[in-house]
Design an enzyme around this catalytic site. Structure first.
Site, PDB file in Angstrom:
ATOM      1  N   LYS A  11      15.453  23.250  24.098  1.00 29.20           N
ATOM      2  CA  LYS A  11      14.516  22.124  24.182  1.00 29.20           C
ATOM      3  C   LYS A  11      13.228  22.630  24.815  1.00 29.20           C
ATOM      4  CE  LYS A  11      14.703  17.443  23.720  1.00 29.20           C
ATOM      5  NZ  LYS A  11      15.511  16.629  22.813  1.00 29.20           N
ATOM      6  N   GLY A  13      17.021  -2.140  23.607  1.00 34.92           N
ATOM      7  CA  GLY A  13      15.908  -1.303  23.137  1.00 34.92           C
ATOM      8  C   GLY A  13      15.839  -1.330  21.622  1.00 34.92           C
ATOM      9  N   VAL A  14      14.874  -2.111  21.074  1.00 39.93           N
ATOM     10  CA  VAL A  14      14.784  -2.211  19.612  1.00 39.93           C
ATOM     11  C   VAL A  14      13.543  -1.460  19.138  1.00 39.93           C
ATOM     12  CG1 VAL A  14      16.256  -4.130  18.936  1.00 39.93           C
ATOM     13  CG2 VAL A  14      14.093  -4.645  20.056  1.00 39.93           C
ATOM     14  N   GLY A  15      13.547  -0.154  19.389  1.00 42.21           N
ATOM     15  CA  GLY A  15      12.441   0.708  18.976  1.00 42.21           C
ATOM     16  C   GLY A  15      12.780   1.467  17.710  1.00 42.21           C
ATOM     17  N   VAL A  18      14.951   3.682  16.933  1.00 40.92           N
ATOM     18  CA  VAL A  18      16.368   3.718  16.541  1.00 40.92           C
ATOM     19  C   VAL A  18      16.965   2.312  16.599  1.00 40.92           C
ATOM     20  CG1 VAL A  18      18.662   4.606  17.086  1.00 40.92           C
ATOM     21  CG2 VAL A  18      16.653   6.073  17.429  1.00 40.92           C
ATOM     22  N   TYR A  47      15.804  -0.722  16.375  1.00 38.43           N
ATOM     23  CA  TYR A  47      15.458  -1.749  15.371  1.00 38.43           C
ATOM     24  C   TYR A  47      16.164  -1.514  14.034  1.00 38.43           C
ATOM     25  CZ  TYR A  47      12.973  -4.976  12.403  1.00 38.43           C
ATOM     26  OH  TYR A  47      12.694  -5.966  11.499  1.00 38.43           O
TER      27      TYR A  47
HETATM   28  P1  NAD Z   1      11.510   4.173  21.231  1.00 39.09           P
HETATM   29  O1  NAD Z   1      10.574   4.480  22.330  1.00 39.09           O
HETATM   30  O2  NAD Z   1      11.016   4.029  19.839  1.00 39.09           O
HETATM   31  O3  NAD Z   1      12.339   2.841  21.573  1.00 39.09           O
HETATM   32  C1  NAD Z   1      12.836   2.566  22.849  1.00 39.09           C
HETATM   33  C2  NAD Z   1      12.744   1.055  23.072  1.00 39.09           C
HETATM   34  O4  NAD Z   1      13.370   0.758  24.319  1.00 39.09           O
HETATM   35  C3  NAD Z   1      11.301   0.535  23.158  1.00 39.09           C
HETATM   36  O5  NAD Z   1      11.191  -0.602  22.324  1.00 39.09           O
HETATM   37  C4  NAD Z   1      11.136   0.213  24.638  1.00 39.09           C
HETATM   38  O6  NAD Z   1      10.231  -0.874  24.845  1.00 39.09           O
HETATM   39  C5  NAD Z   1      12.547  -0.171  25.022  1.00 39.09           C
HETATM   40  N1  NAD Z   1      12.860  -0.074  26.448  1.00 39.09           N
HETATM   41  C6  NAD Z   1      12.390   0.828  27.348  1.00 39.09           C
HETATM   42  N2  NAD Z   1      12.927   0.583  28.555  1.00 39.09           N
HETATM   43  C7  NAD Z   1      13.761  -0.463  28.411  1.00 39.09           C
HETATM   44  C8  NAD Z   1      14.630  -1.182  29.290  1.00 39.09           C
HETATM   45  N3  NAD Z   1      14.717  -0.849  30.587  1.00 39.09           N
HETATM   46  N4  NAD Z   1      15.353  -2.225  28.788  1.00 39.09           N
HETATM   47  C9  NAD Z   1      15.255  -2.572  27.479  1.00 39.09           C
HETATM   48  N5  NAD Z   1      14.446  -1.922  26.600  1.00 39.09           N
HETATM   49  C10 NAD Z   1      13.721  -0.897  27.058  1.00 39.09           C
HETATM   50  O7  NAD Z   1      12.639   5.336  21.321  1.00 39.09           O
HETATM   51  P2  NAD Z   1      13.701   5.718  20.200  1.00 39.09           P
HETATM   52  O8  NAD Z   1      13.202   6.861  19.398  1.00 39.09           O
HETATM   53  O9  NAD Z   1      14.189   4.481  19.522  1.00 39.09           O
HETATM   54  O10 NAD Z   1      14.877   6.316  21.102  1.00 39.09           O
HETATM   55  C11 NAD Z   1      15.699   5.463  21.885  1.00 39.09           C
HETATM   56  C12 NAD Z   1      16.685   6.310  22.677  1.00 39.09           C
HETATM   57  O11 NAD Z   1      17.503   7.075  21.796  1.00 39.09           O
HETATM   58  C13 NAD Z   1      16.016   7.324  23.616  1.00 39.09           C
HETATM   59  O12 NAD Z   1      16.831   7.470  24.761  1.00 39.09           O
HETATM   60  C14 NAD Z   1      16.049   8.610  22.810  1.00 39.09           C
HETATM   61  O13 NAD Z   1      16.055   9.760  23.643  1.00 39.09           O
HETATM   62  C15 NAD Z   1      17.374   8.473  22.091  1.00 39.09           C
HETATM   63  N6  NAD Z   1      17.460   9.216  20.835  1.00 39.09           N
HETATM   64  C16 NAD Z   1      16.580   8.988  19.844  1.00 39.09           C
HETATM   65  C17 NAD Z   1      16.693   9.685  18.647  1.00 39.09           C
HETATM   66  C18 NAD Z   1      15.717   9.439  17.501  1.00 39.09           C
HETATM   67  O14 NAD Z   1      16.043   9.803  16.371  1.00 39.09           O
HETATM   68  N7  NAD Z   1      14.579   8.794  17.726  1.00 39.09           N
HETATM   69  C19 NAD Z   1      17.716  10.614  18.472  1.00 39.09           C
HETATM   70  C20 NAD Z   1      18.637  10.832  19.508  1.00 39.09           C
HETATM   71  C21 NAD Z   1      18.500  10.112  20.694  1.00 39.09           C
END
Ligand code: NAD
Length: 354
Positions: free
Chosen positions: A86, A186-188, A190, A192
């Site tokens: 990483k 967390g509906v970001g 992943v 959503y």
């Molecule tokens: P993102 O930033 O797009 O979405 C995260 C969401 O969580 C946001 O909507 C944010 O507002 C919300 N959030 C933050 N703090 C919060 C809290 N305390 N309570 C409720 N909601 C909260 O991130 P992502 O890409 O969707 O990734 C989400 C998680 O999954 C992260 O931990 C990331 O490391 C992990 N992850 C992501 C991927 C990927 O493909 N994107 C792969 C493996 C792991």
């Protein structure tokens, strides 16, 4: 950023059991570039590039090392010929656009100079645009093809869905998600697409997020029920799916959980090593994060092998469900925890690679 003594970085370097840490101070931006190569037993290391402000450079290095190790676990779980690593770009403070581009170009030059020992992609704090820029400097960026940058989110989401289905079969004895209550925290990127798939499958959907706009989107487009972030722990549900931040399963949150299963995308969900036992004592089955969230990494491995068709890539995410099935079955038959069963899978893959 506070000054650090050489001892800080030295002790972080010395205490790690990974193969090598690359450290470079980027004089122009004041940022530290760290590349942690945890294990190349299964192949050249691949992992994302995280960019953020850390209290000290040593914290940035420690984060790179910790995340590099979790990539070793992820690739070994997937039984892919890829090693764990990483990169962290530890910023002294927010950078303007020009300084950011300069840092990324110099970082890309460093990655290129490693001649394939490390390959990378997007992570927290970096964007598809950053990856497109990096790809103009180094060949070792994954998921960028002819200027198009693949978003891993929907693949990770599909993998989490398959993992949830497997866990619901194993724990609740249910073959479908109709009427099963899932809380997506967390509906970001992943959370959503995961919530959308769960809604399509008839799950009862609860969502929580600190971003009101994102909650609004899930409520209006998916018919989800909103839960306040601080109340998410207490909401009765079958599956709690952490898809926001790490460290959410702790001595203070676990006693409040009202679920049977925890399965979500967030990295490093357990705050401490004791939290797995805390979950088990409450009868909650924890699907290890690095297993259930490996879909995005797997999609990138398949892209690297020339698979370009998005629908087929999504179908390949069934593999995550099969792995969760196998891990939970092994955990049941041995009377061990899912984390221990996943660890054994990793050990077997690494032993085959040696
Ligand atoms: P993102 O930033 O797009 O979405 C995260 C969401 O969580 C946001 O909507 C944010 O507002 C919300 N959030 C933050 N703090 C919060 C809290 N305390 N309570 C409720 N909601 C909260 O991130 P992502 O890409 O969707 O990734 C989400 C998680 O999954 C992260 O931990 C990331 O490391 C992990 N992850 C992501 C991927 C990927 O493909 N994107 C792969 C493996 C792991």
């Amino acid at each position: 950023m506070p000054d650090i003594t050489p001892h800080d970085l030295e002790s972080v370097l010395r205490d790690w059991d990974g193969e090598a840490s690359v450290a470079r101070f980027d004089r122009e931006s004041g940022a530290w570039i760290f590349i942690a190569l945890h294990s190349t037993v299964l192949g050249p290391a691949v992992g994302g590039t995280r960019m953020r402000v850390y209290p000290t450079p040593a914290d940035g290095l420690r984060d790179a090392q910790r995340l590099g190790e979790s990539m070793t676990l992820k690739w070994a779980t997937l039984e892919q010929p890829v090693g764990g690593g990483k990169a962290v770009l530890a910023l002294p403070g927010p950078l303007d656009a020009e300084a950011r581009r300069g840092l990324l170009r110099r970082y890309g030059g460093l990655v290129e100079s490693l001649r394939g020992a490390f390959g990378t992609g997007e992570d927290l704090g970096t964007t598809p645009e950053d990856m497109a820029l990096l790809a103009t400097v180094t060949r070792y960026v994954h998921g960028v093809e002819g200027g198009h940058v693949t978003d891993p989110g929907p693949f990770t989401a599909r993998g989490v869905r398959r993992g949830i289905e497997a866990a619901v079969r194993s724990v609740l004895g249910r073959d479908d998600l109709g009427g099963v209550t899932v809380l997506v925290q967390g509906v970001g990127d992943v959370g959503y697409p995961l919530a959308r798939e769960l809604a399509d499958l008839g799950a009862r959907l609860l969502v929580s997020d600190v971003d009101a706009g994102r909650i609004e989107r899930a409520v209006t487009t998916l018919g989800a029920t909103a839960v306040l972030p601080e109340e998410a722990w207490d909401a009765p549900c079958d599956v709690f799916a952490p898809c926001a931040i790490g460290g959410v399963l702790s001595a203070s949150t676990i006693p409040r959980l009202q679920c049977r299963i925890v399965a979500g995308s967030a990295n490093a969900q357990l705050e401490t090593a004791d939290d797995e036992a805390r979950l088990a004592e409450r009868g909650i089955v924890y699907v290890p994060d690095y297993v259930v969230n490996a879909g995005g990494a797997y999609a990138f491995a398949l892209l690297g092998r020339g698979e370009r068709d998005e629908a087929r890539l999504l179908e390949h995410m069934d593999y995550i469900g099969e792995i969760v099935d196998a891990v939970l079955a092994e955990s049941k038959s041995q009377g061990s925890s899912p984390l221990a069963a996943a660890g054994q899978r990793v050990s077997r893959a690494l032993a085959r690679g040696r």
